[in-house]
Design a protein around this motif. Sequence first.
Motif, PDB file in Angstrom:
ATOM      1  N   VAL A  34       0.826  15.599 -17.770  1.00 52.40           N
ATOM      2  CA  VAL A  34       0.057  14.455 -17.263  1.00 52.40           C
ATOM      3  C   VAL A  34      -1.433  14.522 -17.558  1.00 52.40           C
ATOM      4  N   GLU A  35      -1.935  15.682 -17.929  1.00 50.01           N
ATOM      5  CA  GLU A  35      -3.367  15.818 -18.166  1.00 50.01           C
ATOM      6  C   GLU A  35      -3.812  14.881 -19.291  1.00 50.01           C
ATOM      7  N   ASP A  36      -4.840  14.108 -19.044  1.00 52.35           N
ATOM      8  CA  ASP A  36      -5.409  13.159 -20.014  1.00 52.35           C
ATOM      9  C   ASP A  36      -4.529  11.939 -20.271  1.00 52.35           C
ATOM     10  N   ALA A  37      -3.460  11.769 -19.513  1.00 51.66           N
ATOM     11  CA  ALA A  37      -2.594  10.602 -19.712  1.00 51.66           C
ATOM     12  C   ALA A  37      -3.288   9.334 -19.231  1.00 51.66           C
ATOM     13  N   ASP A  38      -3.166   8.260 -20.024  1.00 51.95           N
ATOM     14  CA  ASP A  38      -3.698   6.955 -19.630  1.00 51.95           C
ATOM     15  C   ASP A  38      -2.750   6.255 -18.657  1.00 51.95           C
ATOM     16  N   ILE A  39      -1.462   6.429 -18.907  1.00 54.74           N
ATOM     17  CA  ILE A  39      -0.423   5.795 -18.089  1.00 54.74           C
ATOM     18  C   ILE A  39       0.620   6.852 -17.734  1.00 54.74           C
ATOM     19  N   ILE A  40       1.017   6.877 -16.476  1.00 56.01           N
ATOM     20  CA  ILE A  40       2.056   7.796 -16.028  1.00 56.01           C
ATOM     21  C   ILE A  40       3.221   6.965 -15.515  1.00 56.01           C
ATOM     22  N   PHE A  41       4.398   7.206 -16.052  1.00 54.72           N
ATOM     23  CA  PHE A  41       5.595   6.425 -15.733  1.00 54.72           C
ATOM     24  C   PHE A  41       6.577   7.319 -14.983  1.00 54.72           C
ATOM     25  N   LEU A  42       6.722   7.064 -13.676  1.00 54.23           N
ATOM     26  CA  LEU A  42       7.648   7.846 -12.846  1.00 54.23           C
ATOM     27  C   LEU A  42       9.056   7.292 -12.993  1.00 54.23           C
ATOM     28  N   ALA A  43       9.974   8.126 -13.455  1.00 52.96           N
ATOM     29  CA  ALA A  43      11.341   7.671 -13.679  1.00 52.96           C
ATOM     30  C   ALA A  43      12.358   8.652 -13.097  1.00 52.96           C
ATOM     31  N   THR A  44      11.995   9.259 -11.970  1.00 53.64           N
ATOM     32  CA  THR A  44      12.908  10.151 -11.263  1.00 53.64           C
ATOM     33  C   THR A  44      13.671   9.351 -10.209  1.00 53.64           C
ATOM     34  N   PRO A  45      14.715   9.943  -9.578  1.00 55.35           N
ATOM     35  CA  PRO A  45      15.287   9.301  -8.391  1.00 55.35           C
ATOM     36  C   PRO A  45      14.200   9.046  -7.347  1.00 55.35           C
ATOM     37  N   VAL A  46      14.362   8.003  -6.549  1.00 53.90           N
ATOM     38  CA  VAL A  46      13.282   7.515  -5.687  1.00 53.90           C
ATOM     39  C   VAL A  46      12.752   8.582  -4.733  1.00 53.90           C
ATOM     40  N   LEU A  47      13.635   9.351  -4.100  1.00 61.67           N
ATOM     41  CA  LEU A  47      13.178  10.331  -3.119  1.00 61.67           C
ATOM     42  C   LEU A  47      12.428  11.496  -3.755  1.00 61.67           C
ATOM     43  N   GLN A  48      12.492  11.621  -5.078  1.00 64.55           N
ATOM     44  CA  GLN A  48      11.735  12.668  -5.760  1.00 64.55           C
ATOM     45  C   GLN A  48      10.338  12.199  -6.179  1.00 64.55           C
ATOM     46  N   MET A  49      10.082  10.899  -6.070  1.00 65.63           N
ATOM     47  CA  MET A  49       8.832  10.360  -6.611  1.00 65.63           C
ATOM     48  C   MET A  49       7.608  10.781  -5.818  1.00 65.63           C
ATOM     49  N   VAL A  50       7.667  10.705  -4.500  1.00 64.65           N
ATOM     50  CA  VAL A  50       6.500  11.061  -3.703  1.00 64.65           C
ATOM     51  C   VAL A  50       6.174  12.549  -3.825  1.00 64.65           C
ATOM     52  N   PRO A  51       7.159  13.464  -3.678  1.00 73.67           N
ATOM     53  CA  PRO A  51       6.852  14.883  -3.914  1.00 73.67           C
ATOM     54  C   PRO A  51       6.306  15.142  -5.315  1.00 73.67           C
ATOM     55  N   MET A  52       6.843  14.433  -6.312  1.00 69.34           N
ATOM     56  CA  MET A  52       6.346  14.600  -7.680  1.00 69.34           C
ATOM     57  C   MET A  52       4.922  14.087  -7.803  1.00 69.34           C
ATOM     58  N   LEU A  53       4.637  12.958  -7.162  1.00 67.36           N
ATOM     59  CA  LEU A  53       3.291  12.412  -7.223  1.00 67.36           C
ATOM     60  C   LEU A  53       2.278  13.404  -6.650  1.00 67.36           C
ATOM     61  N   LYS A  54       2.627  14.072  -5.562  1.00 67.17           N
ATOM     62  CA  LYS A  54       1.719  15.055  -4.959  1.00 67.17           C
ATOM     63  C   LYS A  54       1.431  16.204  -5.924  1.00 67.17           C
ATOM     64  N   LYS A  55       2.405  16.527  -6.772  1.00 66.81           N
ATOM     65  CA  LYS A  55       2.205  17.591  -7.754  1.00 66.81           C
ATOM     66  C   LYS A  55       1.285  17.160  -8.889  1.00 66.81           C
ATOM     67  N   ILE A  56       1.405  15.890  -9.306  1.00 69.68           N
ATOM     68  CA  ILE A  56       0.665  15.472 -10.491  1.00 69.68           C
ATOM     69  C   ILE A  56      -0.742  14.952 -10.167  1.00 69.68           C
ATOM     70  N   LEU A  57      -0.979  14.490  -8.935  1.00 70.62           N
ATOM     71  CA  LEU A  57      -2.262  13.878  -8.608  1.00 70.62           C
ATOM     72  C   LEU A  57      -3.477  14.743  -8.956  1.00 70.62           C
ATOM     73  N   PRO A  58      -3.446  16.051  -8.689  1.00 70.95           N
ATOM     74  CA  PRO A  58      -4.639  16.862  -9.007  1.00 70.95           C
ATOM     75  C   PRO A  58      -4.975  16.898 -10.494  1.00 70.95           C
TER      76      PRO A  58
END
Length: 295
Positions: A61-85
């Motif tokens: 995700v580093e330097d990405a202009d667009i991030i497209f989350l395509a995991t099962p729904v319940l995995q999205m929020v935990p994944m978002l917390k990982k990528i936000l920093p």
Amino acid sequence: MKTKLAIIGVGLIGGSLGLCLKEKLGDDIFITGLCRTQKSMDLALERGAVDMASADVKAVVEDADIIFLATPVLQMVPMLKKILPHLKEGAILTDAGSTKAYLWQHIKDILPAGIHYIAGHPMTGREKSGVEAASADLFVHKAYVIVEDTGAPPEAHERLMAILRHTEANFLRLDIQKHDRCASIISQVPHVTEAALVTLLNQSAGDMESCLKLAGGGFKDTTRIASSNADMWADICMTNSEAITSHLRDLQAILGTVIDAIEAGDREAVHHYFAASKERRDAILDRTGKMYDLV
């Protein structure tokens, strides 16, 4: 300027987006993909869905202009917390989640200023999952919902749409609550119902072999999406429970009325049930057939 796209979850949907954009944009887009296993990474690269695949969140995700989350729904929020920093200022976050209110409720309080979230839902899919089932034309003429009430500025919407338009999907705008109600009726309750039909067959006990001999194209077509990914659909039910359970109860009441009419030998009522359904379905297909490939 080359666009950098990060796909989180290079499966059927994420992989199909990657295949489409590489086919249309070539070297004008650089796509990174987050995969869980080496096998998935190798297949995503082999198929050409991504330019780089890794299990390292930062590297993807580093330097990405667009991030497209395509995991099962319940995995999205935990994944978002990982990528936000690791997201850069001005990055656009979007997703392919089938439920929107749950995600927005959990995302809005953790989204930093300068990271723009635009909720999305491509209304497409197949009964098979994984990047091996991905196809560059998966989105063509399919409805693709873009939710506008998440606070992203117009310029972020235009930057995202400049990329997504290459899918040749039919884009429409809905608010979050209407999306979840409509997705329940059009996609989610039918899936629960198809799974119920398969369960009914499975419970036929001594009639199973005879039933299987009678099962032709109609049964296969009617129950097609019952072969879809169970993790994805369990998450959908957990995150859109109010709409799904309400509509299932409505369906239960409709079936109850039909049961009563059949038991009473009321042919006129049963005939009306089928005739009204046929008339309405034909009208829907006539109205929408030129606009959308209905799911």
